[in-house]
Every structure is written in C-alpha cells, then in structure tokens.
Design an enzyme around this catalytic site. Sequence first.
Site, PDB file in Angstrom:
ATOM      1  N   HIS A 370       0.803  -1.229   0.000  1.00  0.00           N
ATOM      2  CA  HIS A 370       0.000   0.000   0.000  1.00  0.00           C
ATOM      3  C   HIS A 370       0.829   1.269   0.000  1.00  0.00           C
ATOM      4  CE1 HIS A 370      -3.906  -1.947   0.982  1.00  0.00           C
ATOM      5  NE2 HIS A 370      -3.121  -2.839   1.551  1.00  0.00           N
ATOM      6  N   LYS A 561      -8.239  13.723   4.925  1.00  0.00           N
ATOM      7  CA  LYS A 561      -7.339  12.572   4.870  1.00  0.00           C
ATOM      8  C   LYS A 561      -6.298  12.780   5.950  1.00  0.00           C
ATOM      9  CE  LYS A 561      -6.473  13.804   0.503  1.00  0.00           C
ATOM     10  NZ  LYS A 561      -6.644  12.589  -0.276  1.00  0.00           N
ATOM     11  N   ARG A 562      -5.473  11.755   6.228  1.00  0.00           N
ATOM     12  CA  ARG A 562      -4.397  11.955   7.178  1.00  0.00           C
ATOM     13  C   ARG A 562      -3.536  13.144   6.743  1.00  0.00           C
ATOM     14  NH1 ARG A 562      -3.672   8.050  11.330  1.00  0.00           N
ATOM     15  NH2 ARG A 562      -1.884   9.332  11.859  1.00  0.00           N
ATOM     16  N   LYS A 567       0.798  14.468   0.987  1.00  0.00           N
ATOM     17  CA  LYS A 567      -0.588  14.712   0.580  1.00  0.00           C
ATOM     18  C   LYS A 567      -0.845  16.198   0.312  1.00  0.00           C
ATOM     19  CE  LYS A 567      -2.318  10.670   3.175  1.00  0.00           C
ATOM     20  NZ  LYS A 567      -3.065   9.807   2.221  1.00  0.00           N
ATOM     21  N   THR A 669      -8.628   6.476  -1.670  1.00  0.00           N
ATOM     22  CA  THR A 669      -9.980   5.923  -1.786  1.00  0.00           C
ATOM     23  C   THR A 669     -10.994   7.024  -1.478  1.00  0.00           C
ATOM     24  OG1 THR A 669      -9.658   5.087   0.465  1.00  0.00           O
ATOM     25  CG2 THR A 669      -9.502   3.489  -1.322  1.00  0.00           C
ATOM     26  N   LYS A 673     -14.802   8.111  -3.128  1.00  0.00           N
ATOM     27  CA  LYS A 673     -16.022   8.423  -2.366  1.00  0.00           C
ATOM     28  C   LYS A 673     -16.615   9.749  -2.829  1.00  0.00           C
ATOM     29  CE  LYS A 673     -13.876   5.835   1.271  1.00  0.00           C
ATOM     30  NZ  LYS A 673     -12.843   5.887   2.318  1.00  0.00           N
TER      31      LYS A 673
HETATM   32  C1  26W Z   1       3.459   0.903  10.557  1.00  0.00           C
HETATM   33  C2  26W Z   1       3.315   2.177   9.923  1.00  0.00           C
HETATM   34  C3  26W Z   1       2.431   2.119   8.772  1.00  0.00           C
HETATM   35  C4  26W Z   1       1.065   2.043   8.966  1.00  0.00           C
HETATM   36  C5  26W Z   1       0.220   2.050   7.893  1.00  0.00           C
HETATM   37  C6  26W Z   1       2.949   2.164   7.503  1.00  0.00           C
HETATM   38  C7  26W Z   1       2.114   2.157   6.444  1.00  0.00           C
HETATM   39  C8  26W Z   1       0.749   2.094   6.631  1.00  0.00           C
HETATM   40  C9  26W Z   1      -0.191   2.069   5.466  1.00  0.00           C
HETATM   41  C10 26W Z   1       0.419   1.279   4.358  1.00  0.00           C
HETATM   42  C11 26W Z   1      -0.575   3.446   5.060  1.00  0.00           C
HETATM   43  C12 26W Z   1      -1.822   3.460   4.252  1.00  0.00           C
HETATM   44  O1  26W Z   1      -2.917   3.477   4.782  1.00  0.00           O
HETATM   45  N1  26W Z   1      -1.691   3.483   2.917  1.00  0.00           N
HETATM   46  C13 26W Z   1      -2.817   3.822   2.069  1.00  0.00           C
HETATM   47  O2  26W Z   1      -3.480   2.649   1.641  1.00  0.00           O
HETATM   48  C14 26W Z   1      -4.656   2.993   0.926  1.00  0.00           C
HETATM   49  C15 26W Z   1      -5.384   1.710   0.619  1.00  0.00           C
HETATM   50  O3  26W Z   1      -4.708   0.982  -0.346  1.00  0.00           O
HETATM   51  C16 26W Z   1      -4.311   3.788  -0.312  1.00  0.00           C
HETATM   52  O4  26W Z   1      -5.505   4.174  -0.940  1.00  0.00           O
HETATM   53  C17 26W Z   1      -3.502   5.022   0.045  1.00  0.00           C
HETATM   54  O5  26W Z   1      -3.066   5.676  -1.124  1.00  0.00           O
HETATM   55  C18 26W Z   1      -2.313   4.626   0.895  1.00  0.00           C
HETATM   56  O6  26W Z   1      -1.640   5.773   1.367  1.00  0.00           O
END
Ligand code: 26W
Length: 822
Positions: A370, A561-562, A567, A669, A673
């Site tokens: 992701h 979003k975060r 971003k 995503t 929406k």
């Molecule tokens: C442990 C730290 C950590 C936690 C969460 C590293 C990375 C993440 C995720 C991979 C971050 C995340 O939510 N990525 C998002 O995933 C979505 C679903 O596929 C995508 O639509 C977003 O673009 C992507 O940033």
Amino acid sequence: MNQAMTTELPRPSPKSSDPAELAEEVLYCLTYRIGKNASVATRHDWLTAAIQVVRDRVIERWIESTKAAYDTKAKRVYYLSMEFLIGRLMRDAFSNIGMLEDMRKALATLGVDIETIAALEPDAALGNGGLGRLAACFMESMATVNVPAHGYGIRYVHGLFRQEFSDGWQVELPETWLDHGNPWEFERRERSIEIGFGGTVQSVTDAKGRLERHVWKPNHSVIAVAYDTPVVGWRGARVNTLRLWSALPVDPIMLAAFNAGDHIGALRESNMAEALTRVLYPADSHIEGQELRLRQEYFFSAASLQDIIHRHLGQYGELLSLPDKAAIHMNDTHPAIAVAELMRLLMDVHGHDFDTAWDISKRTFAYTNHTLLPEALESWPVTVFERLLPRHMQIVYAINAQVLHEARAKEGFTDAHIRSISLIGEDGERRVRMGNLAFAASHSINGVSALHTDLMKQTVFHDLHMLYPDRINNKTNGITPRRWMMQANPGLTSLVREAIGDGFLDDIEKISELDKFADDAAFREKFAAVKRANKERMATLAHERTGAWIDPSAMFDIQIKRIHEYKRQLLNILEAVALYDQIRSNPDKDWVPRVKLFGGKAAPSYHNAKLIIKLANDVSRAINGDPSVRGLLKVVFMPNYNVSMAEVMVPSADLSEQISTAGLEASGTGNMKFALNGAITIGTLDGANVEIKECVGDDNIVIFGLTAEEVAERRAGGYEPRAIIEGSPELSQALSAISSGVFSPDDPNRYRDLIDGLYNHDWFMVAADFDAFCKAQREVDQLWRNSPQWLSKAIRNTARMAFFSSDRTIRQYAREIWNVPV
Ligand code: 26W
C-alpha cells in the site's frame, strides 16, 4: 409505550418485519437482556436493544453462511490486517439486512428517534486511514459477493486517538469506544490460543544423531482470546466473521508467581499481556520500530494462523490441502511474520520438510503493498527479532537461503541484485525486511492502482520482480457503495432510484444509466437540491463542532485525509492564502464564494504535520475574522475527522482535493467516495486519480501538476525550489506572509522552518506545482459560474464511478488471486 410494559412480556415471534411486532421485540430485549423497563431506559439502552433485535436476524444468516461454507467444502479467504477502520455498524447492518426503515418506524412508535440513537454508537476507529478503511470495505464486499471470508485483526481497547484543538494545536486524547460495551461482538473464550515469545530453540535428534526437528521453548506467553463480529453483506446475502484478538495474561503463570510471592513479576506479566492490545499505533506511513509493535504483529498473526490451521485440520485432517481450501491475504507487511509462523507450524509441529512447507506457504499466501514511501517500509533489527522470535529468525534465514539460491541460478543476477532481494538488509544495522519476506512467500503481490503497481515494479520490488516476473499484479482499490452512497447519501440514492430504477442497488454497473440525465435540466435541478440539503447538514455539523457558520450556497472545497507532507495540505493552504490576498487586492472582482474545509489527524510524533494543522487553524482564524473577504472565502478545519464525519462531509462536497505529489499516493480511496457522490476532483495524476480520469472523462475532472515521471526527472536533475518560488510572485508573497508571522503574530517565527524547508529542498514539490494548482483552481471557479455545466459534470462523475466499487475489486481478487468462485 408504557402500556406494553407489563411485568411479563411474551417473547415475540422473531423474524417479523411488522413495525408493531418489532417494537414488541425491542421491549422484550430491553426487559430481559438489558434488565430495564422503558421508563428508566437510557438512550444507550434503546440503542443496545434495537441492535439486539436486528442482531438476532443477523445471527441466523451468520450460522447459515458458516454452515454452508463447511458443508460445501468451500475455499475460505482469510484477510489478515492490523487495522479495520469500520466506523459505526448499526446503519450498515440494519440497511444491508433490509430492516432500516422498519426499525425506524418501530422505534418511532416507542417514542425513540433512530437517528438520535444511531449517533450514540461509537465510531470504531481500529485503523489509521486508507489501509484500514479499505479492509472494512473489503469485508463488506466479500459478504456481498458471497466470498466465505474471515477478517483477522486486533481488538484494540483504544482505537485511533480523539483529536481536539487547543489554541489550534492538535491534542491527542484516548478514545474509548468500548465504554458502553459492544453489542456487535461475541467473545469466544473457547477460541483461546497461547502465544509465546522469547526463549530458546532446541534441536531434537534421532537415535543416529540426525536432526529431527526444532522445538521452540518460549520464555513467556499470553493468551489470545477471540471476539467475533458478524459482517453483513448487501441484502443479507452472506454474513462473514471479523475475528479480533484480545490479549490476556496466562493465568497459571500468574498464579504460580503469586504463590511464589513474586507479586511484582505477576503484575508485570499481566500488564504486558494487556499492553499488547491496548492501543493502535497512530502513525501511518512512518515506522517507529517499537518492539511492542512487533509483538502486536506476531501476536495477531500467530493467533490467526493457529486458528486457521485448527479449522482446516478439523475439517480435512491434514495440511497438504491447505492451499486448495485457504487463501491467506496479508494487508501490507504488518502480518508478514505469519509467513514464518506458518512455516514453523508446518515443520516443527506437523512434521513437514522445508520444501513441502515452502510450497504450501507460497500457494497459500498473497500480499498487498500500500505504499512506496521508504520511511513506511517495515524492517526489524535482527537483534530484536532474534530475541523475541528466535525460531522465526532461523526460518527467515532458511527462506532467505532458498531465495538467494534461486537468484544465483538466474542469469544476469549480480551481487547488487542479490543484496537488494535479500530478506536481510545489510546496510548498517542488519534488519529483517518484511516486504521482501512477504514477497518471497506469496504467489501474488498486488499494488492498489495501475500507476502504483507500475512503480512497484520499477522501484521497491524491481529486482524481486526480475526474479519472479509473474507475481506482481494490479488490483485497483474500491469502496463499498452501500456505506458510501446508499447510507451516507440517502437523498442521492432516492434520486437515482427515481431516475433509473432500483437495479443499481444490486448491480452498481447500472448506475451508468444516469449518464443521460446529465443533460436533463429538470434532473440537474433535483441533483442540485440533494447536494444543497447535504451541504446544509454539513453546515450544521461545522457549526456544532467549530462554531463557524458556513454558507451552503458557497462552493464546498474539501480535503479530508491523514495529514502528511506528501498529501500536500500545505499546497492547499498556500493557495488559500494567495486567494485571500487576491480578493483583498481586487475586492470588486466577481469572486466565486468558497468554503475550504479540512479534516484529518497528524501522527502524534510527526512535527511538520502538526505544524500544518496549526497553520491551517491560524490561517482560518485570520481569514474568517476579516470582514473584507466575508461571504467570499472561509477556511474551516473540522476537529476529530473519522469515518462518521466522512459520511457527512463526502456527500456535501462540490470539489474534492486529491493533490498529492505524483507517484506518492498509492491509490487514494477518498477520491472515489467524493466522485461517486457527485463532487468534481481537482487532482494530480497520482494513484487512482489516473483511472478516475479515464472513467469520468477528461472534461469532468481538473488535472494539474507534474506527472510521476516528471517528479522523478526533476528530483534526479537537481530541483531548485528557490528559483521557482522567486519566479512566482503569488507564491513568494504567500510564503513571506506566513514566514514573517502575519498569521502568527503571537509567535512570528512559528512557521520559519516549515517555509525554509520549501526554499531549501521542498521534497514534495509544492513550489513546482503551485502555479499550476492556482491556475486549475481558477478554472474550477470558471466552471462553477456555469451552474448547469457544473451539475452535468457532477452527475457524470456519479454515473461513471461503478468501476470503483469494492465489489469489482473483490471479484478480481477472488478470481485472479484467491481462486475462489464468484
Ligand atoms: C506501521 C506504519 C504504517 C502504517 C500504515 C505504515 C504504512 C501504513 C499504510 C500502508 C498506510 C496506508 O494506509 N496506505 C494507504 O493505503 C490505501 C489503501 O490501499 C491507499 O488508498 C492510500 O493511497 C495509501 O496511502
């Protein structure tokens, strides 16, 4: 209501959908399950009783679904995810099982407003953002398209923190979603599994001294207890299980310690266990490398794997058939330790040799990536890994030996290639690379948009892709139209039904029939009325939460979003500052009234992200308090953005901000929406924006800025932001205003470093895209001035978004990765 409250209530025959009988059932639950009568019941009691009535129906379907999967020996999907950002469940379950309207009426006869009690349900925030919300949409779609599936994750006591602002700064408060109990979950004490940590590995040899097997002797352990939540598919088609694990101390150890007088030791064990599932790590896209995090990962992966094996053995009695009956999916690398756990179970517990175990694993596992951000790629120091999971470390080395052996046999593989595919990173401290581990053990590795998948092949997994060229594939993300349109936007849903009938409810592809209504003036007016009502609802929420009044006739321009530098909320804020300046300089121009809305949380340790929130709040205070732009520009940052807030904000948007530096947002995503709900996107060619553009058509989206390729070229060719800034009067002006303290008179230097960062390196190319962004925004203004034209475009967005249904995504996973019929 009181009339019905006799001392003895007959158990009404359930399964009726008659509101009067449903009302009786609600009273029955209130009395016999909650132990209250209507005159003393709190609103929470009514909520619980209402949920229990519907839950009874859900349970019947749940049992049927589970039994059918067993009887037909169906292949099951196991979706392992550290996060499930499910939000509220009541409306989702009521609506999917087809009881929302009947329950509304039933509760009304009892004097209870369903909307009032719905708002009391806590928002289950067991996730950070996109990845967690995707897991929740996937669970709903798997139930809808009839894939027998279990989600596996962690039952965090505290989900993502609650955000408040104190003088515009983010403050994090604990979130306590379980305070009033959780009527959706069922504790399954009988599915308790002991999970070990630490200790040593013993080798068992046969009479001739040959190694027979390894035995791991952990030196402490915790108990994983299962909590099951039913996940209802559309029209109750199927009900799947979300199984979340909670940690408890191992009682015998505790008792022994107590008996031996080691009270402190006993407490330590107990606290350790409970700490494991106490909180969700609040950082997305940034690894902090805490040992507790690795413990959480192993805890839930091992519990899930042992549960899967237990179920499989219970039905089939052996494990060679595992790949035919189970697809185990890893949502990012967070569960990648499951690979070593499956290998351990197959070899050490069930006596298979390495080759057999490895073959079973590769045919069972699949992995989704992701993110490409280097700071978000998981790796663990070998020292920590080894101490916590000594046997798994040995297995990782054995897998690595296998992979490197295959690489050496391949023509054209140099030492540099070998170094890059190794599961152990050797630059500096030796680390286990979880992405390489997940890749090596999976027959399928997918990206989440076409662009992201291409970039995966070119960057992080370039060399692994050379070695295993048939593994990487794309599965563009999707969202569930039930939650994100039918439930969140009932006005639009009714309007679409009126226009094209009910078919789209069951087959979202049919929403394309709406396309022709884009040119129908009467329909456009109705569409505008729905949007207007959604904006009024949003304005009420904004006032409740921030005290700000926003005008529903202004353009609602939303970025939620975060908060992350990639971003580029900063780009959006800078544009607001520049626009503010222009309006003041040319007050008589025909400006389009805008409300810029923001929402999102910053990771607590992410300094710049928190500063960006403060800046947005400072800018908001200045702009909203300036009478010279009154009615023309407003900026509002909504505190504590979460799924429930998104359900109100998304349907109210006119303009959707999707402005990440190209190449860095894997998919997005939120973008889907908004477009489904008739907002026009202003965005870069990043993530799924590229495919949204293809679906809605170039005329119905506003694209600006550098492409991913151009970003890479600029980075390689020495990007000089200072020169760009100096060449843009608007940008220079905005930056110097911020940098010199115009928005922070109480602390004029507050933003000095942040702005200096743009002059000096500007990693995320804010400067490079600024002028293009402003120009695109003025094009948006131009479109807005022609209201029928704007509405046509908005309608075409709704009509052309079927591809982004998570039903489509899940069908592709089922056919192309899991080999499950749909
Ligand atoms: C442990 C730290 C950590 C936690 C969460 C590293 C990375 C993440 C995720 C991979 C971050 C995340 O939510 N990525 C998002 O995933 C979505 C679903 O596929 C995508 O639509 C977003 O673009 C992507 O940033």
